[in-house]
Design a protein around this motif. Structure first.
Motif, mmCIF file in Angstrom:
data_model
loop_
_atom_site.group_PDB
_atom_site.id
_atom_site.type_symbol
_atom_site.label_atom_id
_atom_site.label_comp_id
_atom_site.label_asym_id
_atom_site.label_seq_id
_atom_site.Cartn_x
_atom_site.Cartn_y
_atom_site.Cartn_z
ATOM 1 N N MET A 46 0.967 -1.235 -0.054
ATOM 2 C CA MET A 46 0.110 -0.044 -0.070
ATOM 3 C C MET A 46 0.907 1.416 -0.107
ATOM 4 O O MET A 46 0.395 2.407 -0.177
ATOM 5 C CB MET A 46 -1.028 -0.043 1.160
ATOM 6 C CG MET A 46 -1.952 -0.994 1.224
ATOM 7 S SD MET A 46 -3.180 -1.050 2.644
ATOM 8 C CE MET A 46 -3.706 0.583 2.609
ATOM 9 N N ARG A 154 -2.772 6.746 5.219
ATOM 10 C CA ARG A 154 -4.075 5.993 5.355
ATOM 11 C C ARG A 154 -3.930 5.039 6.645
ATOM 12 O O ARG A 154 -2.653 4.911 7.361
ATOM 13 C CB ARG A 154 -4.117 5.060 4.220
ATOM 14 C CG ARG A 154 -4.772 5.382 3.123
ATOM 15 C CD ARG A 154 -4.774 4.282 1.674
ATOM 16 N NE ARG A 154 -3.624 4.179 1.178
ATOM 17 C CZ ARG A 154 -3.380 3.443 0.211
ATOM 18 N NH1 ARG A 154 -4.696 2.800 -0.375
ATOM 19 N NH2 ARG A 154 -2.169 3.068 -0.327
ATOM 20 N N ILE A 203 -9.869 0.165 5.853
ATOM 21 C CA ILE A 203 -8.892 1.085 5.200
ATOM 22 C C ILE A 203 -9.486 2.601 5.504
ATOM 23 O O ILE A 203 -10.494 2.769 4.690
ATOM 24 C CB ILE A 203 -8.454 0.861 3.967
ATOM 25 C CG1 ILE A 203 -7.781 -0.585 4.007
ATOM 26 C CG2 ILE A 203 -7.530 1.896 3.230
ATOM 27 C CD1 ILE A 203 -7.193 -1.175 2.451
#
Length: 208
Positions: A46, A154, A203
């Motif tokens: 990510m 995030r 998320i």
């Protein structure tokens, strides 16, 4: 007013040997060749190389240790000093800190008071940590995650369902903390979330 103690603190207070058992459990699993890196692989995918990552509720360091090995700048925080000592021994390299995650929302006790002044590209909170928190601290913990995110950063939370933290309550806490749900998965290996899921990986991004 004293802060409500987390479920983990209650467990270790009632059974002082619990932390040592937990540490040895994961060491034994690693020696036996079990795959303990599923959460960390998703997180690694990510972010770009050399990302700054906060491992929140890091335990004995398996997630943060893997991510450090992939070249990321990792800070791990856990309330249990025995787990932090194990992380320092088994996974040298990251910055491992003893601390209450709820303190991340407090100007006087957040990471900047301990010399950690840069924000993070990603906050990972794995291992059912959110369900071990005292319910009265959950929003503060999420608020702390939000305040330490870099722009575009995030938060990734994963925990089993049926452990006392309903997703509707999580979503309300997320909104109250200035975050929003971007994606929900049913597993760390990116299977879809559906009505039959018994696990949720959420998320989150900043709400604005």
């Amino acid at each position: 007013m004293a802060r409500e103690r987390s479920q983990w603190q209650e467990i270790t207070s009632a059974n002082p040997a619990h932390s040592a058992w937990y540490i040895e459990r994961f060491r034994t699993m690693a020696e036996q060749g079990h795959d303990l890196d599923g959460e960390a692989r998703l997180v690694d995918a990510m972010v770009g190389r050399r990302a700054r990552i906060l491992d929140a509720g890091c335990g004995p360091g398996r997630v943060g240790g893997y991510l450090h090995g992939r070249g990321h700048d990792v800070v791990g925080v856990d309330v249990d000093p025995e787990l932090i000592a194990a992380a320092e021994q088994d996974h040298p390299g990251p910055t491992w800190l003893v601390g209450d995650l709820a303190d991340l929302a407090d100007d006087d006790t957040d990471l900047s008071s301990r010399g950690i002044t840069e924000g993070f590209d990603l906050v990972v909170c794995a291992g059912n940590v959110m369900t071990f928190l005292a319910p009265s601290t959950r929003r503060d913990v999420l608020l702390g995650f939000r305040r330490h995110l870099r722009e575009g950063g995030r938060v990734v939370l994963g925990f089993g369902l049926g452990r006392g933290y309903e997703l509707a309550d999580l979503d309300a806490d997320v909104e109250a903390a200035g975050l929003r749900l971007s994606l929900r998965l049913g597993t760390w290996d990116v299977r879809p979330f559906d009505d039959d899921s018994d696990f949720a990986v959420s998320i989150l991004v900043a709400a604005s």
